[in-house]
Design a protein around this motif. Sequence first.
Motif, PDB file in Angstrom:
ATOM      1  N   LEU A 698       2.339  11.881  41.756  1.00  0.00           N
ATOM      2  CA  LEU A 698       2.731  10.657  42.459  1.00  0.00           C
ATOM      3  C   LEU A 698       3.927  10.913  43.355  1.00  0.00           C
ATOM      4  O   LEU A 698       4.832  11.700  43.010  1.00  0.00           O
ATOM      5  N   PRO A 699       3.981  10.218  44.503  1.00  0.00           N
ATOM      6  CA  PRO A 699       5.209  10.251  45.298  1.00  0.00           C
ATOM      7  C   PRO A 699       6.251   9.312  44.668  1.00  0.00           C
ATOM      8  O   PRO A 699       5.943   8.159  44.368  1.00  0.00           O
ATOM      9  N   VAL A 700       7.449   9.806  44.448  1.00  0.00           N
ATOM     10  CA  VAL A 700       8.489   9.010  43.797  1.00  0.00           C
ATOM     11  C   VAL A 700       9.797   9.137  44.565  1.00  0.00           C
ATOM     12  O   VAL A 700      10.025  10.123  45.280  1.00  0.00           O
ATOM     13  N   CYS A 701      10.636   8.110  44.413  1.00  0.00           N
ATOM     14  CA  CYS A 701      11.952   8.114  45.043  1.00  0.00           C
ATOM     15  C   CYS A 701      12.902   9.015  44.261  1.00  0.00           C
ATOM     16  O   CYS A 701      12.562   9.562  43.208  1.00  0.00           O
ATOM     17  N   ALA A 702      14.120   9.157  44.755  1.00  0.00           N
ATOM     18  CA  ALA A 702      15.083  10.054  44.112  1.00  0.00           C
ATOM     19  C   ALA A 702      15.418   9.598  42.705  1.00  0.00           C
ATOM     20  O   ALA A 702      15.527  10.410  41.776  1.00  0.00           O
ATOM     21  N   THR A 703      15.594   8.288  42.505  1.00  0.00           N
ATOM     22  CA  THR A 703      15.952   7.786  41.175  1.00  0.00           C
ATOM     23  C   THR A 703      14.814   7.999  40.185  1.00  0.00           C
ATOM     24  O   THR A 703      15.024   8.494  39.077  1.00  0.00           O
TER      25      THR A 703
END
Length: 765
Positions: A698-703
């Motif tokens: 999955l593409p995920v944000c930094a957090t």
Amino acid sequence: MDEGDEVAVEVKGAGGVLGGLVRHGNGDRAVRRGGVPRGRIRFGRAGARRFGASGFLFRPVVFVACLLLPLLAAAPALAAAPEPPPGEVSRAASLAAHLRTDPVYVTDQLPRSVPRSTAPEFAKLAKRTGVPTYVLVLPGTGAGAENEGLLGAVHDRLGRDGLYVLVDDSSVVAADAFGVRAPAEDAETVQQYELPYDAGPLLSFERFVDVIAEGSKKAAQHAADARAEYAGHGPYGEGYKEPEPLHISPTDRRNQSFLTGIVLAVLPLLVLLLAPYVRRWSWGRRSAAPAPAPTSADLGAARASKGPAPSTARFRWVVASVVAALAGLVALTTTLLFDQTTSSAAPPPTGTDMTARVERVVDGLRRDPVYTDPESPRVLSGQRMDELRKRVGEFERGSVYVALVPQLPEDESAGEAEAFADALHARLDKPGVYVVADPLAGEIDVITYHVRIDANLIAFDVPDSIRYGDTDDRSDGHQLGERLDRLMTFLDKAPRTDPPETSSYGDAAPDAVEERALPRLFSGDFWPGLMVGAFGALLVFGVVAGVLGVVRRATRRGVSDGRPPVAGVAFEAPADPSASYLRAAAREELDALAREFDPDAALPSALRTRIWDCLDTATLLADRAGAERDAAGPDGRVDDDVPPADLAAAVTLARMGRAALATGDTSKPSCALNPLHGPATGWRDAQYAPEDSRRRTLPVCATCRAFVTEDPGRAHTLRLTLPGPGRGRNGGGRVPYEDVAGPLPAARKGVPQLIRKVREYAGVQ
């Protein structure tokens, strides 16, 4: 009589026994306060020599001296101590008779403040003095000089040396030592200065006894210290220090209840109002300015946390728990702090205490229709008594009963003469005219029971000159004799009625225990206190909200002043936002993007188109009415009827537009776990759904990337859920964002797909 022999001499005078201790040759003499005590005359060896060594003249001279000395001593005594009034002599004799039976006598006239059942406690304390102690507990009768004279008269008639103590309904008022060593004056001083006014007679007597037991030297120092600490030293009593009271009044309890209500409403209500508001304000502030990429310290904290931030449901549970705990703590603290239950030191009287005086007076009235209280000063002479009995016996309308008895707030009828007369009538069970004359205050009350006299006449028309007399003239016993005689004349002239009438209203005296009991803390003014506290909490909340609003506007202005997000940032948002949070976030994000985006700026064509499409479609979802009025951009108003899913889509588009404007990159998709976090910064294998153990890339944000890297099996806890359809503020449950109706599920396929779905959803080409 040999050398050193003692001759006991007693001289009876009007003021009591006269005497003295005279030692021939040195002139020693002991004289005690309250009269001259008994004593001895001792002739030493030098006196015998003056009459010859054989002493044949000594015995006749002594005999003659013994005959003449009483006459010589009595003459000045009679001149110095006038004959006391017959009534005072009778009063002292009556009290002395009580003390002859028991050294502690507690009157039956003060059951509300000093019940007769407390006599054993006074007797127990009296034994600690170390000297014979006689205690009189009587109603207050006047000045200290009168009290001292009473103790002296009682001592003279009792004929026993010892410590005599007079106690009234509040404290020790007089004390005298006759023939014993006892620091009575110092002990009296200490208890008067050191104890507050509401200490009560029993505690005052206990402090008095403690000082007596200290001995003369320590008692004198104790009294001096008490005067130095508490007494005023100025010409008008400046510097006087009043000891703190031991009990509170009903007014104090009402103030306590009012304060408890305020605190119990303010603190929990402030937490209930401010906690969610401050949380939303904090989220809104963070969403206005994206946070920098997580550092190594942030990653360490994420590993240590083993999970995401608390959800909204958990937050609400925590807030509710804090509110309940705070309310319970306030209630418990105030209950322990304001634990007083009574406003007086008086112990509760027994039933016998409350009826003792009435039984005594009724017993006297059965023998004589005119009853005079033996514990009170005698205000009618013998002649007046005879005249009153004659007038009473000649009354033609029925029986007349006259009770010359004090009416005090501390007695069984609480000072109500009518209640006292009702009690007499109930016990005596005879119709007639009941007259209650107060020998202390001088008031006369008349109550009729089944007598052929107009009840209204008795209740309202008895002249004040008979009822109250001249209260300023107390030299002749308030002229009670003359006024009672005028009362009988008034009754003789009263019109006859048929049938007989009763002038009593039958009002009962207040309950002695309930009268002293304080109201419950959570009653009375507690309820107005709750309302005032709620109003105060709302007022404080309004002030705090205003201040935070000013801070938020200042922060938002600061963010738009040339400080866009930088690469690698992620917006913050909860995994389970409420509808109100989404509405506030949509309003802020639309406003921020509109301020930051300048259509005339020199931007690449593709970037300008992407940012414009994000702003336009976000406006279509959240602020359609504003877009219709002003095609250039949103007007800052978010419709109240926008579904939470559409608000979330609007927030996602606005944040993706802001991120693209700041970085110039339009290729990155939004975070697959929570599109509200903005653009993804990497790909990670994660368990997307709790019911599906498979891991997806999955593409995920930094957090989210920091958390998934540490614990990919719990990545589903970060997945965005929205309020489902149904009743209630937040719907009927939580629904994963990819399952909601509307364009939001398209965010998983990229921003272009989301923009296209929004336009199809809004019917715009």
